[in-house]
Design a protein around this motif. Structure first.
Motif, short mmCIF file in Angstrom:
data_model
loop_
_atom_site.label_atom_id
_atom_site.label_comp_id
_atom_site.label_asym_id
_atom_site.label_seq_id
_atom_site.Cartn_x
_atom_site.Cartn_y
_atom_site.Cartn_z
N ASN A 52 0.86 -1.18 0.00
CA ASN A 52 0.00 0.00 0.00
C ASN A 52 0.90 1.23 0.00
O ASN A 52 1.96 1.24 0.64
N ALA A 89 -3.68 7.76 -1.71
CA ALA A 89 -3.30 6.37 -1.51
C ALA A 89 -3.35 5.61 -2.82
O ALA A 89 -4.10 5.96 -3.73
N SER A 91 -1.51 1.65 -4.75
CA SER A 91 -0.94 0.32 -4.58
C SER A 91 0.37 0.21 -5.35
O SER A 91 0.71 1.07 -6.16
N GLN A 119 2.57 -5.94 3.79
CA GLN A 119 1.42 -6.72 4.22
C GLN A 119 1.44 -7.02 5.72
O GLN A 119 0.39 -7.22 6.33
N GLY A 169 -4.34 -5.26 -4.41
CA GLY A 169 -4.01 -3.88 -4.07
C GLY A 169 -4.73 -3.36 -2.85
O GLY A 169 -5.07 -4.12 -1.93
N ASN A 170 -4.99 -2.05 -2.89
CA ASN A 170 -5.45 -1.30 -1.74
C ASN A 170 -6.72 -0.51 -2.07
O ASN A 170 -6.77 0.70 -1.90
N GLY A 173 -8.58 2.04 0.39
CA GLY A 173 -7.79 1.95 1.59
C GLY A 173 -7.84 0.60 2.29
O GLY A 173 -7.28 0.44 3.37
N GLY A 175 -6.33 -2.49 2.43
CA GLY A 175 -5.13 -3.18 1.99
C GLY A 175 -5.29 -4.68 1.96
O GLY A 175 -6.14 -5.27 2.62
N GLY A 208 -7.71 3.34 -5.43
CA GLY A 208 -6.77 2.74 -4.49
C GLY A 208 -6.07 1.54 -5.08
O GLY A 208 -4.99 1.15 -4.61
N ASN A 209 -6.64 0.93 -6.12
CA ASN A 209 -5.98 -0.17 -6.83
C ASN A 209 -4.91 0.32 -7.79
O ASN A 209 -4.11 -0.48 -8.29
#
Length: 362
Positions: A52, A89, A91, A119, A169-170, A173, A175, A208-209
């Motif tokens: 992330n 944010a 990834s 992670q 991904g994230n 947000g 994660g 976020g991805n």
């Protein structure tokens, strides 16, 4: 994710159900009933390499009152009140145990500070090694106490439509998230730039991805999740990933030089059809017509003129302006190429020394 998103709506008005008609015989599937893959082992294998990314940047957000503009108070207002920290944010994924991480350029942007979260929750400050706006790629570096888990590149050229893929991904947000789907199309152009060649997938990709990996069933990265089509900003089942075959060379240049150098001619071009290119039979004579030549450019020095129709580069046929731009961009600056063209109905060849693409050049 990019601010510009387009929504796609599919109408069903043209569908008609004919009552009483005999149903067509079902198509016999070429696979068994239990062929839907279990992604658990794959997710366990690749997730430790997915990170992330949090960014902090400074952005002017407060407008200066008109009555203060041009006065001694304007500078005070800019320095004290006109700037604030903005957090974003995205990834990324580790490509080298030494701490090299790939993400999107639009994720890091003009970040003043970048923090990578592994992670296991470990947070590490990251340095931006280099970015490439044209392919929306960026390379980061972190200093970890131990070697990081890395994932290998795969060959996107061998990816087939219908092949299973896993995105990680994230999103929003959250994660450590994975989603699955298939490759729904290849070679998509979405207006992002001259290097559009996206893998389209229906694996859920959300804000976020961006910058996260798209894996094949072997755990190899075959794409970098970059954009979506959506009316709402969330996944609508159409996402786009930059193919690994394009990304890998860019990342190698960023790692080696901190920047990407591309070839440049200094021309404006457009596609033309058979008759203009002198091809004779339909479909065999397409080419690229030169519309404008920049003064002092490599093309001008080589004698290229407006109206010339480029048909081949080093003997390889060129049928679209996009193909010409990509071929020239992939040529190292300083190298001479052999350009075949048609001028006033006559075939000619020119030797052109490719220049270095200036920042912001078209």
């Amino acid at each position: 994710m990019p601010a510009s998103r387009r929504s796609v709506m599919l109408g069903l008005a043209g569908l008609t159900v004919l009552a009483g008609c005999t149903a067509p015989a079902p198509v016999q599937a070429q696979w068994g009933r239990n062929t839907v893959p279990d992604f658990a082992d794959l997710a366990e294998q690749v997730l430790p390499a997915v990170v992330n990314i949090a960014v902090m940047s400074e952005q002017t957000t407060t407008q200066i009152p008109p009555e203060l503009r041009g006065t001694p108070f304007e500078r005070y207002f800019r320095e004290r009140r006109g700037r604030q920290q903005v957090q974003g944010a995205g990834s990324g994924f580790v490509i080298d145990p030494a701490g090299f991480i790939v993400t999107n350029n639009h994720v890091v942007g003009n970040a003043a500070r970048v923090v990578v979260a592994l992670q296991d929750g470990t947070e590490l400050p990251a340095r931006v090694v280099g970015t490439d706006e044209l392919t929306d790629l960026a390379l980061l570096r972190v200093e970890a106490r131990a070697a990081l888990t890395a994932v290998p590149w795969g060959a996107s050229g061998s990816v087939r439509v219908g092949q299973w893929v896993l995105a990680a991904g994230n999103p929003f947000g959250l994660g450590g998230t994975v989603t699955s789907g298939i490759v729904s199309a290849r070679g998509r152009e979405i207006g992002a730039g001259p290097f559009d060649d996206f893998i389209q997938t229906d694996a859920a990709i959300n804000p976020g991805n961006s910058g996260g990996p798209l894996f094949n069933a072997s755990g190899e990265v075959i794409g970098i999740n970059t954009a979506i089509y959506s009316p709402s900003g969330a996944s609508a089942g159409i996402g786009f990933a930059t193919p690994s075959d394009l990304a890998r060379g860019v990342i190698e240049q960023l790692r080696r030089d901190g920047r990407v150098e591309r070839g440049w001619l200094g021309v404006a071009v457009q596609d033309v059809g058979d008759e203009a290119a002198g091809g004779g039979a339909p479909g065999r004579g397409r080419g690229v017509q030169v519309q404008n030549v920049e003064r002092g450019s490599p093309a001008a020095r080589a004698g290229l003129r407006p109206g010339d129709i480029v048909t081949a580069l080093n003997g390889e046929r060129v049928e679209t302006s996009r193909a010409l731009i990509r071929s020239v961009a992939g040529t190292p600056p300083g190298q001479t190429v052999r350009m075949s063209l048609v001028r006033e109905g006559r075939a000619r060849e020119l030797a052109v020394q490719v220049g270095r693409r200036p920042a912001g050049a078209g």
